[in-house]
Design a protein around this motif. Structure first.
Motif, mmCIF file in Angstrom:
data_model
loop_
_atom_site.group_PDB
_atom_site.id
_atom_site.type_symbol
_atom_site.label_atom_id
_atom_site.label_comp_id
_atom_site.label_asym_id
_atom_site.label_seq_id
_atom_site.Cartn_x
_atom_site.Cartn_y
_atom_site.Cartn_z
ATOM 1 N N UNK A 5 0.118 -10.041 -3.220
ATOM 2 C CA UNK A 5 0.895 -8.805 -3.069
ATOM 3 C C UNK A 5 -0.025 -7.593 -3.130
ATOM 4 N N UNK A 6 -0.962 -7.607 -4.070
ATOM 5 C CA UNK A 6 -1.917 -6.505 -4.183
ATOM 6 C C UNK A 6 -2.763 -6.386 -2.920
ATOM 7 N N UNK A 7 -3.223 -7.533 -2.410
ATOM 8 C CA UNK A 7 -4.000 -7.521 -1.172
ATOM 9 C C UNK A 7 -3.171 -6.996 -0.016
ATOM 10 N N UNK A 8 -1.904 -7.388 0.040
ATOM 11 C CA UNK A 8 -1.034 -6.924 1.115
ATOM 12 C C UNK A 8 -0.854 -5.412 1.061
ATOM 13 N N UNK A 9 -0.669 -4.881 -0.138
ATOM 14 C CA UNK A 9 -0.497 -3.427 -0.266
ATOM 15 C C UNK A 9 -1.732 -2.678 0.236
ATOM 16 N N UNK A 10 -2.906 -3.277 0.080
ATOM 17 C CA UNK A 10 -4.135 -2.617 0.513
ATOM 18 C C UNK A 10 -4.220 -2.499 2.034
ATOM 19 N N UNK A 11 -3.423 -3.301 2.745
ATOM 20 C CA UNK A 11 -3.420 -3.264 4.207
ATOM 21 C C UNK A 11 -2.317 -2.359 4.768
ATOM 22 N N UNK A 68 -0.030 4.158 2.298
ATOM 23 C CA UNK A 68 0.374 4.421 0.925
ATOM 24 C C UNK A 68 1.894 4.389 0.801
ATOM 25 N N UNK A 69 2.380 3.676 -0.185
ATOM 26 C CA UNK A 69 3.815 3.566 -0.379
ATOM 27 C C UNK A 69 4.461 2.431 0.394
ATOM 28 N N UNK A 70 3.650 1.670 1.151
ATOM 29 C CA UNK A 70 4.190 0.555 1.908
ATOM 30 C C UNK A 70 4.753 -0.520 0.992
ATOM 31 N N UNK A 71 5.828 -1.151 1.417
ATOM 32 C CA UNK A 71 6.502 -2.133 0.573
ATOM 33 C C UNK A 71 6.063 -3.558 0.908
ATOM 34 N N UNK A 72 6.180 -4.419 -0.109
ATOM 35 C CA UNK A 72 5.811 -5.826 0.051
ATOM 36 C C UNK A 72 6.943 -6.697 -0.492
ATOM 37 N N UNK A 73 7.409 -7.615 0.334
ATOM 38 C CA UNK A 73 8.395 -8.587 -0.094
ATOM 39 C C UNK A 73 7.794 -9.972 -0.146
ATOM 40 N N UNK A 74 8.572 -10.933 -0.651
ATOM 41 C CA UNK A 74 8.141 -12.322 -0.656
ATOM 42 C C UNK A 74 9.292 -13.194 -0.169
ATOM 43 N N UNK A 75 8.928 -14.295 0.491
ATOM 44 C CA UNK A 75 9.913 -15.299 0.878
ATOM 45 C C UNK A 75 9.298 -16.668 0.642
ATOM 46 N N UNK A 76 10.053 -17.559 -0.008
ATOM 47 C CA UNK A 76 9.511 -18.870 -0.328
ATOM 48 C C UNK A 76 10.519 -19.972 -0.076
#
Length: 232
Positions: free
Chosen positions: A103-109, A112-120
């Protein structure tokens, strides 16, 4: 499509993650959490679909501490048995930490302020629920999550939206467990459960014998609407 390397939070190494990128700027990012079969063809196809919808999709190799790069086919009995063995060796708390690192790596891409979700899916569905309780993920989706009845004590920590897809005829998650899930979560303001009558575990897989197309398309449409509302 490419792979990136993500450093583990415990400083004990790094792990690879499969990445699918959208055309143009990503609307948000989604971490795709594997089943017990590793980051296989079906998980990569999930990433491709999310990228086609405008999301940056990242699928971390969560079995890297056991054996990096595992890819198994659930329709092959020997590989199914191997996958069940891997689940027994897998440290789920470390897995959630690796998802947090992803998630942290995803935010770096993202901007600023971009959101990150997860699906499993399967084990990944369980990990998605744990991720919702333990990390800053902006929205979480679990398909045929296993053992949620044993995690209900963490539900109070969930502060962002969660969606769970529950096949009624799941041979890994019986009626008693499903009833406990509803009893423990139906009144939670952040959690939504959808039941799928007549469907079994793995119904939304992209490839293989487990797929049930009509139910899979309904669940995936609900997932995309959910992410559209909470991630953008």
């Amino acid at each position: 499509m490419r792979e990136i390397s993500i450093p583990a939070l415990d400083n004990n190494g790094s792990f690879n993650a499969h990445v699918a990128t959208p055309e143009g700027a990503a609307r948000a990012a989604i971490v795709v959490i594997q089943e017990i079969f590793g980051v296989n063809r079906g998980i990569r196809q999930k990433c491709d679909k999310l990228a086609a919808a405008g999301y940056l999709a990242i699928a971390p190799d969560l079995f890297w501490r056991i054996e990096p790069g595992i890819e198994l086919d659930p329709d092959v009995d020997a590989e199914m048995q191997q996958a069940l063995g891997l689940m027994g060796k897998f440290d789920q708390d470390q897995g959630v930490a690796d998802i947090e690192a992803t998630i942290t790596a995803a935010r770096s891409h993202l901007a600023e302020g971009g959101k990150v979700g997860v699906v499993g899916y399967c084990l990944g569905g369980r990990l998605a629920f744990m991720t919702a309780a333990r990390t800053d993920a902006d929205a979480s989706v679990g398909y045929y999550a296993v053992g949620i009845d044993g995690l209900l004590g963490e539900a109070d920590a969930i502060a962002k939206p969660v969606l769970l897809h529950v096949p009624k005829d799941d041979h890994f998650v019986g009626p008693e467990t499903q009833a406990k899930m509803h009893e423990g979560l139906d009144d939670h303001p952040m959690v939504t459960l959808h039941d799928y009558a007549g469907e079994d575990h793995g119904f939304a897989t992209e490839v293989g014998n487990r797929r049930s197309p009509e139910a899979a398309e309904l669940a995936d449409a609900r997932t995309m609407a959910f992410f559209g509302e909470y991630l953008g």
